[in-house]
Write a protein that holds these residues in place. Sequence first.
Motif, short mmCIF file in Angstrom:
data_model
loop_
_atom_site.label_atom_id
_atom_site.label_comp_id
_atom_site.label_asym_id
_atom_site.label_seq_id
_atom_site.Cartn_x
_atom_site.Cartn_y
_atom_site.Cartn_z
N ALA A 1 18.01 42.88 1.66
CA ALA A 1 18.59 43.49 1.01
C ALA A 1 17.59 44.51 0.19
CB ALA A 1 19.50 42.81 0.01
N MET B 1 20.66 38.67 -6.19
CA MET B 1 21.82 38.69 -5.33
C MET B 1 21.14 37.49 -4.17
SD MET B 1 23.87 41.37 -3.25
CE MET B 1 22.32 41.74 -2.32
N GLU C 1 26.42 40.23 2.62
CA GLU C 1 27.13 39.02 2.71
C GLU C 1 27.50 38.78 3.99
OE1 GLU C 1 29.82 39.32 -0.48
OE2 GLU C 1 28.47 38.97 -2.00
N ASP D 1 16.69 47.63 -2.30
CA ASP D 1 17.80 48.70 -3.23
C ASP D 1 16.64 49.12 -4.33
OD1 ASP D 1 21.04 48.78 -4.07
OD2 ASP D 1 19.45 49.16 -5.65
N VAL E 1 19.16 43.08 -6.52
CA VAL E 1 18.93 42.72 -4.94
C VAL E 1 18.26 41.08 -5.13
CG1 VAL E 1 19.50 44.43 -3.52
CG2 VAL E 1 17.09 44.08 -4.46
N LYS F 1 26.31 45.80 -0.62
CA LYS F 1 26.49 44.40 -1.05
C LYS F 1 27.65 43.42 -0.01
CE LYS F 1 27.56 41.43 -4.81
NZ LYS F 1 27.99 41.29 -6.16
N GLY G 1 22.42 46.54 -2.77
CA GLY G 1 22.80 45.92 -4.30
C GLY G 1 24.21 45.94 -4.80
N GLN G 2 25.08 46.81 -4.12
CA GLN G 2 26.15 46.97 -4.54
C GLN G 2 27.34 47.68 -3.55
OE1 GLN G 2 26.23 49.86 -7.98
NE2 GLN G 2 25.17 51.44 -7.14
#
Length: 250
Positions: A33, A44, A22, A35, A41, A18, A13-14
């Motif tokens: 993803a 995102m 991507e 989290d 997430v 993250k 998530g970060q």
Amino acid sequence: MLHGKTVLITGGGQGIGKTLVEAFAQAGARVIAADIQGPVVTSMARQLSDQGLQVTGAALDVTDEAQVAELARSLWNSKGGVDVLINNAALFSTLKMQPFHEIELDVWERVLKVNLTGPFLCAKHFAPIMCKKGGGRIINVASGAVTLGRPNYLHYIASKAGLEGMTRSMARELGPHGVTVNAVLPGSVDTGIARETVTPESKARIVAMQCIPRGQRPEDLVGIMLFLASDSSSFITGQSITVDGGATHS
């Protein structure tokens, strides 16, 4: 490069996670993803899906074995399991720099639980699925700080050193089943997450130690991660690969 592969990235998530979500999605992978911040997430994943990328968000506390086991069952039923597991979730940015004798026991135990037990639980439940599928990749995000013996982060250093040892032993056990296990050791990465006890002066000292005199970014880890997740790395396992701009030479 990774078309048709299913990739699970914890701590997605970060920060580093993250960026990897991507990058792997752009490389053609189906990315989950995961989290502890589920809504983060999920949001995102929705944004990346709108861009035509294959990303799914999943709420996951890596220290909760029931949650890890349930995600493994769910992904086996919905996607035929995963081909790549990236154990990225960890506690670091929120940790206070302090002498080891001042670290409270509950903080010590929490760091070890997230940074070491979490990867163990994820590997415990996803590696058997990889073996059943005939192979896979496990990539553990350790830390170049272990090689440096960085002071005032003893709980973090101990957890990441343990993760390196787990990588080597797990590689021995899983190699006969076509599953490789490697560790990537980042240097001091600027993830954009505020760190209370890190000053501009301390950042400058780290950069001064490097052969490449600039701050490290999450994007600097993408190449090695994609390589280790790909078929091109099928004969590489049990390795600790440092990506720190040359701050260490191990």
